[in-house]
Design a protein around this motif. Sequence first.
Motif, PDB file in Angstrom:
ATOM      1  N   ARG A   1      73.777  21.022  21.300  1.00  0.00           N
ATOM      2  CA  ARG A   1      74.786  22.080  21.148  1.00  0.00           C
ATOM      3  C   ARG A   1      75.201  22.254  19.692  1.00  0.00           C
ATOM      4  O   ARG A   1      75.506  23.361  19.256  1.00  0.00           O
ATOM      5  CB  ARG A   1      76.025  21.760  21.987  1.00  0.00           C
TER       6      ARG A   1
ATOM      7  N   ARG B   1      80.848  28.451  13.454  1.00  0.00           N
ATOM      8  CA  ARG B   1      80.053  27.923  12.338  1.00  0.00           C
ATOM      9  C   ARG B   1      81.018  27.381  11.297  1.00  0.00           C
ATOM     10  O   ARG B   1      81.721  28.132  10.627  1.00  0.00           O
ATOM     11  CB  ARG B   1      79.181  29.029  11.737  1.00  0.00           C
TER      12      ARG B   1
ATOM     13  N   ASN C   1      77.518  25.507  19.270  1.00  0.00           N
ATOM     14  CA  ASN C   1      77.245  26.468  20.330  1.00  0.00           C
ATOM     15  C   ASN C   1      77.705  25.927  21.675  1.00  0.00           C
ATOM     16  O   ASN C   1      77.884  24.721  21.844  1.00  0.00           O
ATOM     17  CB  ASN C   1      75.752  26.788  20.395  1.00  0.00           C
ATOM     18  N   ASN C   2      77.883  26.840  22.617  1.00  0.00           N
ATOM     19  CA  ASN C   2      78.257  26.470  23.975  1.00  0.00           C
ATOM     20  C   ASN C   2      79.473  25.531  23.975  1.00  0.00           C
ATOM     21  O   ASN C   2      79.460  24.473  24.609  1.00  0.00           O
ATOM     22  CB  ASN C   2      77.087  25.811  24.697  1.00  0.00           C
TER      23      ASN C   2
ATOM     24  N   GLN D   1      76.854  24.114  12.917  1.00  0.00           N
ATOM     25  CA  GLN D   1      76.770  25.200  13.884  1.00  0.00           C
ATOM     26  C   GLN D   1      77.069  24.629  15.272  1.00  0.00           C
ATOM     27  O   GLN D   1      76.397  23.696  15.709  1.00  0.00           O
ATOM     28  CB  GLN D   1      75.385  25.835  13.870  1.00  0.00           C
TER      29      GLN D   1
ATOM     30  N   SER E   1      80.694  30.227  20.206  1.00  0.00           N
ATOM     31  CA  SER E   1      80.128  29.506  19.067  1.00  0.00           C
ATOM     32  C   SER E   1      81.035  29.628  17.847  1.00  0.00           C
ATOM     33  O   SER E   1      81.776  30.603  17.702  1.00  0.00           O
ATOM     34  CB  SER E   1      78.753  30.074  18.703  1.00  0.00           C
TER      35      SER E   1
END
Length: 129
Positions: free
Chosen positions: A68, A19, A85-86, A83, A17
């Motif tokens: 995601r 940010r 993710n994955n 953000q 991940s």
Amino acid sequence: QVQLLESGGGLVQAGGSLRLSCIASGRTFSSYAVGWFRQAPGKAREFVAAVRLSDRSTYYGRNRIVGRFTISRDNSENAVILQMNNLTPEDTAVYYCAANDGRFGSAWPLKDRSEFNDWGQGTQVTVSV
């Protein structure tokens, strides 16, 4: 014209991940909407997501991003956050923050490059296998 500054990019392994943060340098965000785009080597700049700052409505690009990536406004940081993710190697790109100051009216959603009038310099995201 507002100066946009992106941060948070870097190298991450697949499945990880990141940010990303976008701030309006030296001022509070007063834009109508803020979006994130990305551009991979040899490819066109692609819409990722946008948020309308007045009511925090959000809009996302292609289906492979939904679920995601999350775009949001962080009032405490005076920033717009992406953000992610994955992450997969296909997410490798330079990610750009862009703002629409409302000069084109109140159309929503916004997803075309031409609908954003201020751009940041970009932050590199690299996802390794």
